[in-house]
Write a protein that holds these residues in place. Structure first.
Motif, PDB file in Angstrom:
ATOM      1  N   GLU A  64      16.425   6.449   6.531  1.00 53.07           N
ATOM      2  CA  GLU A  64      15.416   5.876   7.134  1.00 53.07           C
ATOM      3  C   GLU A  64      14.293   5.196   5.945  1.00 53.07           C
ATOM      4  OE1 GLU A  64      15.125   4.758  10.150  1.00 53.07           O
ATOM      5  OE2 GLU A  64      17.068   6.094  10.643  1.00 53.07           O
ATOM      6  N   LEU A  65      13.800   4.083   6.192  1.00 56.01           N
ATOM      7  CA  LEU A  65      12.760   3.420   5.308  1.00 56.01           C
ATOM      8  C   LEU A  65      11.486   4.295   5.120  1.00 56.01           C
ATOM      9  CD1 LEU A  65      13.124  -0.124   6.477  1.00 56.01           C
ATOM     10  CD2 LEU A  65      13.892   0.685   4.241  1.00 56.01           C
ATOM     11  N   LYS A  66      10.974   4.980   6.131  1.00 58.45           N
ATOM     12  CA  LYS A  66       9.896   5.806   5.941  1.00 58.45           C
ATOM     13  C   LYS A  66      10.127   6.971   5.244  1.00 58.45           C
ATOM     14  CE  LYS A  66       6.797   3.671   8.823  1.00 58.45           C
ATOM     15  NZ  LYS A  66       5.488   3.031   7.968  1.00 58.45           N
ATOM     16  N   SER A  67      11.267   7.256   4.918  1.00 59.88           N
ATOM     17  CA  SER A  67      11.679   8.383   4.202  1.00 59.88           C
ATOM     18  C   SER A  67      11.459   8.476   2.941  1.00 59.88           C
ATOM     19  CB  SER A  67      12.958   8.940   4.460  1.00 59.88           C
ATOM     20  OG  SER A  67      13.237   9.342   5.839  1.00 59.88           O
ATOM     21  N   ILE A  68      11.353   6.950   2.052  1.00 56.53           N
ATOM     22  CA  ILE A  68      11.501   6.857   0.899  1.00 56.53           C
ATOM     23  C   ILE A  68      10.197   6.060   0.481  1.00 56.53           C
ATOM     24  CG2 ILE A  68      13.928   6.885   0.491  1.00 56.53           C
ATOM     25  CD1 ILE A  68      14.017   3.609   0.845  1.00 56.53           C
ATOM     26  N   VAL A  69       9.142   6.286   1.284  1.00 57.75           N
ATOM     27  CA  VAL A  69       7.800   5.527   0.900  1.00 57.75           C
ATOM     28  C   VAL A  69       6.857   6.703   1.006  1.00 57.75           C
ATOM     29  CG1 VAL A  69       8.370   3.237   1.746  1.00 57.75           C
ATOM     30  CG2 VAL A  69       7.530   4.872   3.138  1.00 57.75           C
ATOM     31  N   ASN A  82       0.803  -1.345   0.033  1.00 56.05           N
ATOM     32  CA  ASN A  82      -0.036   0.043   0.036  1.00 56.05           C
ATOM     33  C   ASN A  82       1.004   1.555   0.204  1.00 56.05           C
ATOM     34  OD1 ASN A  82       0.916   0.197   2.625  1.00 56.05           O
ATOM     35  ND2 ASN A  82      -0.875   0.266   3.421  1.00 56.05           N
ATOM     36  N   TYR A  83       1.978   1.199  -0.653  1.00 57.28           N
ATOM     37  CA  TYR A  83       3.072   2.257  -0.834  1.00 57.28           C
ATOM     38  C   TYR A  83       3.843   2.235  -2.077  1.00 57.28           C
ATOM     39  CZ  TYR A  83       6.100  -1.246   1.287  1.00 57.28           C
ATOM     40  OH  TYR A  83       6.797  -2.301   1.559  1.00 57.28           O
ATOM     41  N   PHE A  84       4.195   3.412  -2.431  1.00 58.17           N
ATOM     42  CA  PHE A  84       5.221   3.203  -3.336  1.00 58.17           C
ATOM     43  C   PHE A  84       6.708   3.366  -2.797  1.00 58.17           C
ATOM     44  CE2 PHE A  84       8.375   6.258  -5.692  1.00 58.17           C
ATOM     45  CZ  PHE A  84       8.775   5.471  -6.896  1.00 58.17           C
ATOM     46  N   LEU A  85       7.562   2.673  -3.118  1.00 56.15           N
ATOM     47  CA  LEU A  85       8.955   2.645  -2.644  1.00 56.15           C
ATOM     48  C   LEU A  85       9.831   3.314  -3.733  1.00 56.15           C
ATOM     49  CD1 LEU A  85      10.933   1.483  -0.616  1.00 56.15           C
ATOM     50  CD2 LEU A  85      11.005  -0.740  -1.809  1.00 56.15           C
ATOM     51  N   PHE A  86      10.708   4.284  -3.278  1.00 59.46           N
ATOM     52  CA  PHE A  86      11.635   4.779  -4.053  1.00 59.46           C
ATOM     53  C   PHE A  86      12.980   4.035  -4.035  1.00 59.46           C
ATOM     54  CE2 PHE A  86      14.942   8.059  -5.117  1.00 59.46           C
ATOM     55  CZ  PHE A  86      14.419   8.487  -6.063  1.00 59.46           C
ATOM     56  N   THR A  87      12.874   3.027  -4.790  1.00 61.85           N
ATOM     57  CA  THR A  87      13.965   2.026  -4.969  1.00 61.85           C
ATOM     58  C   THR A  87      15.411   2.249  -5.304  1.00 61.85           C
ATOM     59  OG1 THR A  87      13.381   1.614  -7.239  1.00 61.85           O
ATOM     60  CG2 THR A  87      12.585   0.083  -5.627  1.00 61.85           C
ATOM     61  N   PRO A  88      15.787   3.386  -5.984  1.00 63.61           N
ATOM     62  CA  PRO A  88      17.077   3.972  -5.836  1.00 63.61           C
ATOM     63  C   PRO A  88      17.734   4.000  -4.763  1.00 63.61           C
ATOM     64  CG  PRO A  88      15.935   4.848  -7.609  1.00 63.61           C
ATOM     65  CD  PRO A  88      14.907   4.347  -6.642  1.00 63.61           C
ATOM     66  N   LEU A  89      17.242   4.398  -3.643  1.00 62.80           N
ATOM     67  CA  LEU A  89      17.587   4.857  -2.314  1.00 62.80           C
ATOM     68  C   LEU A  89      17.656   3.364  -1.470  1.00 62.80           C
ATOM     69  CD1 LEU A  89      16.980   8.478  -1.889  1.00 62.80           C
ATOM     70  CD2 LEU A  89      19.239   7.579  -2.378  1.00 62.80           C
ATOM     71  N   LEU A  90      16.840   2.369  -1.776  1.00 63.78           N
ATOM     72  CA  LEU A  90      16.935   1.234  -0.825  1.00 63.78           C
ATOM     73  C   LEU A  90      18.103   0.668  -0.318  1.00 63.78           C
ATOM     74  CD1 LEU A  90      14.763  -0.607   0.342  1.00 63.78           C
ATOM     75  CD2 LEU A  90      14.905  -2.069  -1.581  1.00 63.78           C
ATOM     76  N   PRO A  91      19.341   0.795  -1.284  1.00 63.91           N
ATOM     77  CA  PRO A  91      20.427   0.209  -0.679  1.00 63.91           C
ATOM     78  C   PRO A  91      21.197   1.098   0.256  1.00 63.91           C
ATOM     79  CG  PRO A  91      20.621   0.159  -3.253  1.00 63.91           C
ATOM     80  CD  PRO A  91      19.410   0.790  -2.675  1.00 63.91           C
ATOM     81  N   ASP A 140      13.186  -6.957   3.007  1.00 59.33           N
ATOM     82  CA  ASP A 140      14.418  -7.275   2.769  1.00 59.33           C
ATOM     83  C   ASP A 140      15.547  -6.411   3.186  1.00 59.33           C
ATOM     84  OD1 ASP A 140      13.216  -9.051   1.230  1.00 59.33           O
ATOM     85  OD2 ASP A 140      13.364  -7.947  -0.791  1.00 59.33           O
ATOM     86  N   ALA A 141      15.457  -5.013   3.364  1.00 60.81           N
ATOM     87  CA  ALA A 141      16.061  -4.192   3.863  1.00 60.81           C
ATOM     88  C   ALA A 141      16.300  -4.375   5.496  1.00 60.81           C
ATOM     89  CB  ALA A 141      15.716  -2.851   3.486  1.00 60.81           C
ATOM     90  N   GLN A 142      15.098  -4.521   6.041  1.00 56.41           N
ATOM     91  CA  GLN A 142      15.306  -4.883   7.378  1.00 56.41           C
ATOM     92  C   GLN A 142      15.814  -6.064   7.892  1.00 56.41           C
ATOM     93  OE1 GLN A 142      10.803  -4.576   7.626  1.00 56.41           O
ATOM     94  NE2 GLN A 142      10.846  -2.605   8.562  1.00 56.41           N
ATOM     95  N   GLU A 143      15.555  -7.145   7.297  1.00 56.74           N
ATOM     96  CA  GLU A 143      16.255  -8.543   7.318  1.00 56.74           C
ATOM     97  C   GLU A 143      17.690  -8.231   7.360  1.00 56.74           C
ATOM     98  OE1 GLU A 143      16.886 -12.592   4.662  1.00 56.74           O
ATOM     99  OE2 GLU A 143      14.840 -12.016   5.230  1.00 56.74           O
TER     100      GLU A 143
END
Length: 543
Positions: free
Chosen positions: A145-150, A128-137, A230-233
């Motif tokens: 923070e994960l909340k910053s890119i969703v 239920n969100y869009f994820l800005f994948t270029p900054l996921l690494p 995945d990032a949290q794991e």
């Protein structure tokens, strides 16, 4: 005689009094001027004037910037009223239903650019969100923070001009003949909460899932890097391994294994994660655990001769040289053959070696999702294992009249599974659907006015609009990658030529470009604040 003398004395005294009074007035004026000059002080220097104007300009800029930020945030939090969905338009023509599957780059780009008042728009996605994948690494080590890119899908949908319905559900199957989509709700407590959605037009943008290339043990032991879980794991594994290793003797081989982090995949995701991980070791862990930080080892494994093969050769060499300086171990021309819970077996030429690892991150390859496989199995024209086959107008082969497919779930020569491609596909499809609305309106008028003259008139309009729907053309804007130590590389398209850049200045450009690409002003602000926090306070080492 006495009178004359007296008269002269009087006249002389009068002249003396007048002179005295004039002198007194002149003295008073001089004294006043002197007092005014003393009060005014010395004439201000040019330097002071420049400083004063600079201060005023800075204050004005701060006030203007604060006002702009406040206005943008207010507009995002308080969107305009939406036009509600309805089965028919005001002229009596039916309003068609458009179903969009997915909430990735392609689907969200379409939703943001689409005039949602032209259709009854329904979005279906288990995320239920869009994820800005270029900054996921950057997220597993705490740079961002994960909340910053969703960005919530409902927030994006609420800012559209027309009402959008969203279902937090997984698409299970698509029937292109009956024009239905079977979905399973994730919000319902019932496991079999299945719903069939009817559609007039369907956009498939479900993305792809990681592929293991059939290598034994990858799925069971490796961590992928495509979604937030995945990032949290990965973060939990990295932090736990560091703490476990700290309790062991430096001579213990288990300690060495726990502190060996292996990344498989030399594309942007794998390279950027390896760089972020090494930054965390050098910039943060070295302060709190200096002895142990020297024992950590980051290894990057790539089956091809080079990493970042989509970049210019000079940039590849620059990145590889920097990795060697950062002591990131590069293993190119190396193919993984088997994975166990503690080691990977890799082959380089005729040499096979076992590489022990504490954390294994798999960042290579895409495979179709189950709903894509199900759709392909229903159609004879879909005979590819790489994704849904589409034409140059992004129409699904075998269902060109009602289904489009965009993003990583598709396969078309020359189009690569990148965010840039999916974003442009979404923008293109928004313009196509606007033209499709006009075509549908003309066809409806043809049915309402069946006489030959009216039919020919509207048929001509239909053909004109159809001729205006050109093939999709991808415009490559270039590629960016962060390679560690606050350096980045950029391979940018400038007109018809390519411009290469690398270094610290390119890193600032990389930051600016990614901030500009963020979906909302809120995301831009949060990401910028995260970078500032890391600069001032460092990365958080807790789980």
């Amino acid at each position: 005689m006495f009178q004359l003398a007296r008269s002269s004395t009087v006249r002389f005294g009068s002249r003396m009094g007048s002179s005295s009074r004039a002198f007194s007035r002149s003295a008073r004026v001089s004294q006043q001027n002197a007092s005014a000059a003393a009060a005014a002080g010395p004439k201000p220097s040019m330097l002071k004037k420049i400083g004063k104007y600079t201060l005023y300009s800075a204050l004005g800029s701060v006030l203007a910037g604060t006002g702009y930020v406040s206005y943008k945030l207010y507009k995002e939090k308080n969107p305009s009223p939406q036009q509600p969905q309805s089965p028919i338009f005001d002229n009596g023509s039916p309003r068609k239903t458009l179903v969009i599957l997915g909430s990735g780059w392609g689907s969200i780009s379409l939703l943001k650019n689409l005039d949602t008042t032209l259709y009854n728009v329904v979005v279906v996605s288990p995320r239920n969100y869009f994820l800005f994948t270029p900054l996921l690494p950057s997220t597993p080590v705490g740079t961002i923070e994960l909340k910053s890119i969703v960005e919530p899908v409902r927030s994006i949908a609420r800012r559209a001009p027309g009402e959008v319905t969203y279902y937090e559900a997984e698409a299970l199957d698509v029937d292109p003949v009956e024009k239905t989509v079977k979905i399973r709700s994730l919000s319902s407590k019932e496991e079999d909460a299945v719903l069939n959605l009817n559609y007039d037009y369907l956009v498939v943008g479900v993305g792809a899932q990681p592929t293991t290339f059939g290598i034994p043990g990858v799925f069971e032991n490796a961590s992928f890097l495509k979604e937030i879980p995945d990032a949290q794991e990965i973060r939990v594994k990295v932090m736990n391994n560091i703490e476990k290793a700290a309790t062991l003797s430096p001579s213990d081989p288990e300690r060495k294994r726990l502190l060996n982090f292996v990344v498989v995949g030399g594309g942007p995701t794998g390279v950027e994660f390896a760089a972020e991980l090494q930054d965390y070791i050098d910039q943060d862990l070295s302060k709190w655990m200096p002895a142990l930080s020297k024992e950590l080892n980051v290894t990057l494994v790539e089956a091809l001769p080079n990493i970042l093969n989509m970049f210019d050769k000079s940039l590849i060499e620059y990145a590889e040289d920097l990795f060697r300086q950062e002591k990131i171990e590069l293993k190119t021309n190396t193919m993984v053959k088997n994975v166990t819970p503690t080691t990977i077996t890799a082959k380089c030429g005729d040499t096979t070696e076992d590489i022990p690892y504490g954390v294994l991150v798999w960042a290579t390859g895409n495979a179709p999702r189950e709903v894509s496989k199900s759709l392909m199995s229903r159609m004879e024209t879909q005979n590819s294992r790489r994704g849904l086959l589409i034409n140059d107008k992004l129409q699904l082969l075998g269902a060109e009249d009602s289904i489009w497919a965009i993003g990583d779930c598709t396969f078309y020569p020359g189009l690569f599974p990148t965010a840039q491609v999916a974003h442009q596909e979404g923008e293109y499809l928004a313009s196509v659907l606007k033209k499709q609305y006009k075509i549908d309106q003309y066809k409806w008028h043809m049915l309402q006015n069946p006489n030959v003259a009216e039919t020919n008139k509207y048929q001509t309009k239909v053909e004109k609009v159809q001729s205006n729907i050109k093939a999709f053309k991808y415009s490559h804007q270039g590629a960016l990658a962060y390679i560690g130590s606050e350096k980045a590389i950029a391979d940018l398209a400038v007109g018809e030529s390519m411009y290469q850049s690398a270094g610290s200045f390119t890193f600032l450009f990389w930051k600016s470009a990614y901030l500009a690409m963020c979906l909302s002003f809120r995301n831009r602000l949060l990401v910028a604040m995260d970078w500032c926090k890391v600069s001032f306070f460092g990365r958080d080492s807790s789980v």
